[in-house]
Motif scaffolding. Sequence first.
Motif, PDB file in Angstrom:
ATOM      1  N   ARG A 302       0.832  -1.204   0.000  1.00  0.00           N
ATOM      2  CA  ARG A 302       0.000   0.000   0.000  1.00  0.00           C
ATOM      3  C   ARG A 302       0.869   1.256   0.000  1.00  0.00           C
ATOM      4  NH1 ARG A 302      -4.624   2.053  -1.473  1.00  0.00           N
ATOM      5  NH2 ARG A 302      -5.387  -0.072  -1.125  1.00  0.00           N
ATOM      6  N   GLN A 521      -4.173  -5.061  -0.645  1.00  0.00           N
ATOM      7  CA  GLN A 521      -5.254  -5.037   0.332  1.00  0.00           C
ATOM      8  C   GLN A 521      -4.764  -4.789   1.750  1.00  0.00           C
ATOM      9  OE1 GLN A 521      -8.417  -5.137  -0.781  1.00  0.00           O
ATOM     10  NE2 GLN A 521      -7.430  -5.192  -2.804  1.00  0.00           N
ATOM     11  N   GLU A 522      -3.432  -4.840   1.942  1.00  0.00           N
ATOM     12  CA  GLU A 522      -2.897  -4.631   3.284  1.00  0.00           C
ATOM     13  C   GLU A 522      -1.585  -3.873   3.173  1.00  0.00           C
ATOM     14  OE1 GLU A 522      -1.332  -7.794   1.331  1.00  0.00           O
ATOM     15  OE2 GLU A 522      -3.256  -8.112   2.318  1.00  0.00           O
TER      16      GLU A 522
END
Length: 525
Positions: A302, A521-522
């Motif tokens: 991210r 997603q993380e």
Amino acid sequence: MTALWRRDGRAALPGLMAQEWDLLVIGGGITGAGILLEAARRGLRAMLVEQRDFAWGTSSRSSKLVHGGLRYLKDGHLHLTRESVRERESLLRDAPGLVEPQGFAFAHYEGQRGRRSFLAGLAIYDLLAGRRERHWLAAEEFLERAPNVERKGLAGGIVYTDAKTDDARLVLRVLGEAMDHGASALNYVAARALIRDQGRVAGALLHDGIGNAGHEVRARVVVDATGAWSGALHGKGPRLRPLRGSHLILPAWRLPLSQAVSLMHPHDGRPVFAYPWEGVTLVGTTDLDHAQPLDAEARITRAELDYLLAAVQAQFPQLGIGEGDVLSTFAGVRPVIAGGHAEASREGREHSVWSEDGLVAVAGGKLTTFRAIALDALASVRAQLPDWRDQLQPCRVFAPPPEACHERLCGARLRRLKGRYGAATGALLAAAGADEFELIPGTETLWAELRWAARAEAVQHLDDLLLRRTRLGLQLKQGGAALMPRVRAICRPELGWSDARWQEEERNYAALWNSHYGLPQETAQ
């Protein structure tokens, strides 16, 4: 078409394993492929094995630039820059359609420092390449080349030329040329251990991941060309510092570019670029220590996504580009030799060749210089084969492919195919269905290329087909999910897969794409 790459070619694997080889190359990236080609050209009986798919690691996840390395001049690495420029020029000459020139544009703003040193570096760059270009453009002329850059405070811009490629297809082209010279190359065959005979390396214990069978293979010399995995089999060689480089793929219409645009990141001053590639726009790159296991596929974090988007938004603020515009992401791990620098980006890109009786190991290096690395490795091989008299004289990177033409293809598309497929171009055209000469929407890939890959390029899994033989998994939304019915209709019969096998492969591919090629997603580091 090389027989061992046909669907039924793997039946010949036991016979290959029973032979004794002059050279066993472990690692199917660009370094191993280059060594295999140069060895085969010089008459050595050579075989390459790759534990995953060809180009599975760094060699399909690079920034896809064939460049001389301007930043190496800044760090005083004149030899590396000279070697890189020489190899870039050779690839441009010998692989048109696969390696192509790419113009770069660097916007310069009022109060920004470094213009003189940049232009001085480019003067040396031109001298090494034997060319002369005009590099400084006033603001108005610069905007003709890069109209979407931030205009506030723009003083002008610097332009220069490097080159780009499809890195995975480059590996496949090199392997194909090697096999045309009598070499063998097998994917999904892992080296589990080295065989030693009276203290000398005499081969390797291999495991065929498709046939689930072990083999003991004898070779006069084994070459470790495993990239970031270098040293795992023997525990020797230089210490590596795995560095992750992550990238974004955007639709070309969302960030339209005719030139590559380089900039210094507003947060840390690192160079970032965006350029047109294969019908999309590629944005890169990060340069971070990679702490995750090497056997797991690398993926963008991210923080890296936000970092690259911040660079795009700073350089092209009027376009309003955001996370929702990203088609795909990818990350690769560079096998950099540790030099003790605190900052990852300061580490060099030189290569190292190390040897002992029966073993040669290669570490480090970069995509552009793969042939120079191969010649250095073969010099060490030659020292261990006293009956081999080759002088290791460099020749053309690739032999010119035979003439091929087709009434349905224009010059540019045919040039592209010849660059990627070489001597196999004619067979690819002959195999294509009547409706397979059109471009797949959003890409520069023909439907015919899917058929040929499934028929003749050792595809064992769906991700081999969509992430490396073609790049549809990067170029299309959701990895090409909307086109999967036609992909299936063309490729399933060629692969000989049952309906159940195709469905399983499609599920596995979708899961892989969502976890490693989509948006993160993380925040894992």
